[in-house]
Write a protein that holds these residues in place. Structure first.
Motif, PDB file in Angstrom:
ATOM      1  N   PRO A 214       0.752  -5.133   0.976  1.00 14.40           N
ATOM      2  CA  PRO A 214       0.567  -4.432  -0.304  1.00 14.40           C
ATOM      3  C   PRO A 214       1.189  -5.173  -1.490  1.00 14.40           C
ATOM      4  CG  PRO A 214       1.122  -2.860   1.410  1.00 14.40           C
ATOM      5  CD  PRO A 214       1.199  -4.207   2.052  1.00 14.40           C
ATOM      6  N   TRP A 217      -1.366  -7.542  -3.366  1.00 11.97           N
ATOM      7  CA  TRP A 217      -2.400  -7.078  -4.313  1.00 11.97           C
ATOM      8  C   TRP A 217      -1.876  -6.118  -5.368  1.00 11.97           C
ATOM      9  CZ3 TRP A 217      -2.722  -5.437   0.877  1.00 11.97           C
ATOM     10  CH2 TRP A 217      -2.606  -4.061   1.090  1.00 11.97           C
ATOM     11  N   ALA A 224      -7.206  -3.515  -3.045  1.00  9.09           N
ATOM     12  CA  ALA A 224      -6.929  -4.462  -1.973  1.00  9.09           C
ATOM     13  C   ALA A 224      -8.158  -5.291  -1.587  1.00  9.09           C
ATOM     14  CB  ALA A 224      -6.405  -3.699  -0.754  1.00  9.09           C
ATOM     15  N   ASN A 295      -2.368  -3.271   5.846  1.00 10.84           N
ATOM     16  CA  ASN A 295      -2.708  -4.594   5.309  1.00 10.84           C
ATOM     17  C   ASN A 295      -4.193  -4.715   5.021  1.00 10.84           C
ATOM     18  OD1 ASN A 295      -0.471  -4.882   7.612  1.00 10.84           O
ATOM     19  ND2 ASN A 295      -0.040  -6.360   5.996  1.00 10.84           N
TER      20      ASN A 295
END
Ligand code: PHE
Length: 434
Positions: A214, A217, A224, A295
């Motif tokens: 995280p 982005w 994301a 992710n």
């Protein structure tokens, strides 16, 4: 891969399509390794490999990634097995691990790109065994149960649960599960396919995967998926520039079961758009199953032969397998893009054969028969006529081009090959010669 709609000349198209409905004439383009050998989910059982150790093998035993593989582990006279001897002989060749071979030279050049742009962050795997489970090859990367790539017509099965990987994506899920977040996997991949100058049943792919967290982005203010897609495109455009110089390139939206969105990169080369790789943002389900639900990731798969044919001007894919010194001596370590000089051009010889087909006939099966007889002396197998008569019987006429890359073939030799092809087509495929 071989679906009917594919026009471009790469090995990617196998996964472009969602179902079994398309076939033919497209280019389609998935352990046992040192790290995996002890606990791998591959279905070549430990018991079996153990047996191989004390029983003196009749034929050669290969060692790949520290695992010994006997011919009868791979090729068996059993309806669940469709691997011919000719394919077994390719298993230990490892062209991608030869620094003086165009495939190895290209692999190293791509490694250099990643090392210098990502400070050696990408781990490299190039010794993972090509024998994988159906689960690794298909299920783990979400290939639907009815997808064409799973068929015996398209994939080499060792038994009902074990295949020769048909893409390097077969290793994605396991590497993610093991905690790797930046990696490149290079290896030989196997597909039953048609025969022409850009198709060979064994070729090489490089898979790349990058996982973001995280922090990556969030700072960008982007969502994301857009962040990962943007990073992926930047990475691959940079790679294409490094390999080809300033070329015109374009992104084409496509479909793969394991990525969404999915793209192909095409480059403009010698007056044609060439598809050089497939890629996309990894399906969240794959990350979730590997314990990485927070992710995002991207993945790409590129066909090394395809790129090397362009970079080194190698006109026929069979040449990569040549042991003729006039081929091998032209390449040296670290020399990307040295132009191949054909040592001489031998004339092709064409032979036609016509037969009535039955419902189970496929072009891939015919190609297997032709390769079984003629090996690398066959350059192309092309359907030139196809009709159905009033009784509903369908006839095909195939033109077979025989040509050696290394010498002139005699009439006698070609006639013998063609005669054997005719015989075997009759006995193995049950076609009726006309
Ligand atoms: N595995 C795909 C193929 O062989 C290529 C690919 C890899 C596409 C990774 C997207 C992501 O056709």
């Amino acid at each position: 891969m071989n679906t009917p709609m594919a026009i471009s000349a790469t090995h990617f198209t196998l996964f472009h399509k969602t179902s079994l409905l398309f076939h033919k004439r497209c280019f389609r383009s998935f352990t046992f390794s040192t790290p995996f050998s002890s606990s791998s989910s591959s279905s070549l059982s430990v018991q079996k490999l153990g047996r191989q150790k004390w029983r003196q093998p009749v034929v050669s035993v290969l060692e790949i990634g520290g695992v010994k593989i006997g011919k009868d582990d791979v090729v068996r006279d059993d309806p669940t097995n469709n691997v011919p001897d000719t394919i077994f002989s390719k298993l230990g060749m490892q062209l991608h691990r030869r620094d003086q071979h165009p495939i190895g030279i290209l692999k190293n050049a791509i490694y250099d790109y990643f090392d210098s742009n990502y400070l050696n962050k990408f781990e490299k795997f190039d010794h993972l065994c090509p024998i994988v489970s159906v689960k690794e090859n298909f299920d783990d990367v979400l290939v639907p149960a009815d997808h064409v790539s799973r068929s015996y017509n398209d994939t080499y099965y060792i038994d009902a649960q074990t295949v020769l990987r048909c893409h390097t994506s077969a290793h994605q899920a396991e590497l993610l599960r093991r905690g790797h977040t930046h990696f490149l996997v290079t290896g030989d991949v196997y597909r039953r396919d048609s025969i022409d100058s850009t198709h060979y049943p064994v070729f090489h792919q490089m898979e790349g995967v990058r996982v973001f967290s995280p922090d990556d982005w969030e700072a960008s203010g982007m969502d994301a998926t857009s962040y990962a897609a943007g990073d992926l495109k930047k990475c691959l455009e940079g790679l294409a520039c490094q390999l080809f110089g300033s070329v015109e390139m374009r992104w084409v939206d496509t479909y793969f079961p394991f990525t969404n969105p999915s793209f192909e990169l095409e480059i403009y080369f010698q007056e044609k758009w060439l598809e050089v790789l497939g890629c996309g943002v990894t399906e969240q389900e794959i990350l979730k199953r590997s314990g990485k639900n927070d992710n995002v990731a991207w993945a790409f798969g590129l066909g090394l032969e395809r790129l090397a044919m362009v970079l080194f001007e190698i006109p026929d894919i069979r040449l990569f397998w040549s042991t003729d010194e006039r081929f091998t001596s032209q390449f040296s370590k670290g020399q990307l893009g040295v132009k191949f000089k054909p040592f001489s051009k031998f004339p092709p010889c064409y032979k036609d054969m016509s037969f009535w087909v039955n419902d189970s006939f496929t072009e891939n099966n015919l190609c297997e028969v032709v390769r079984g007889v003629a090996g690398d002396l066959v350059e192309e197998v092309q359907l030139i006529d196809n009709f159905t008569n009033e009784k509903g019987m369908t006839s095909h006429c195939y033109r077979i081009a025989y040509r050696s890359m290394e010498r002139s073939l005699t009439d006698e030799e070609i006639n013998q090959l063609q005669w054997n092809v005719r015989e075997q087509a009759q006995s193995k495929l049950n076609v009726v010669l006309r």
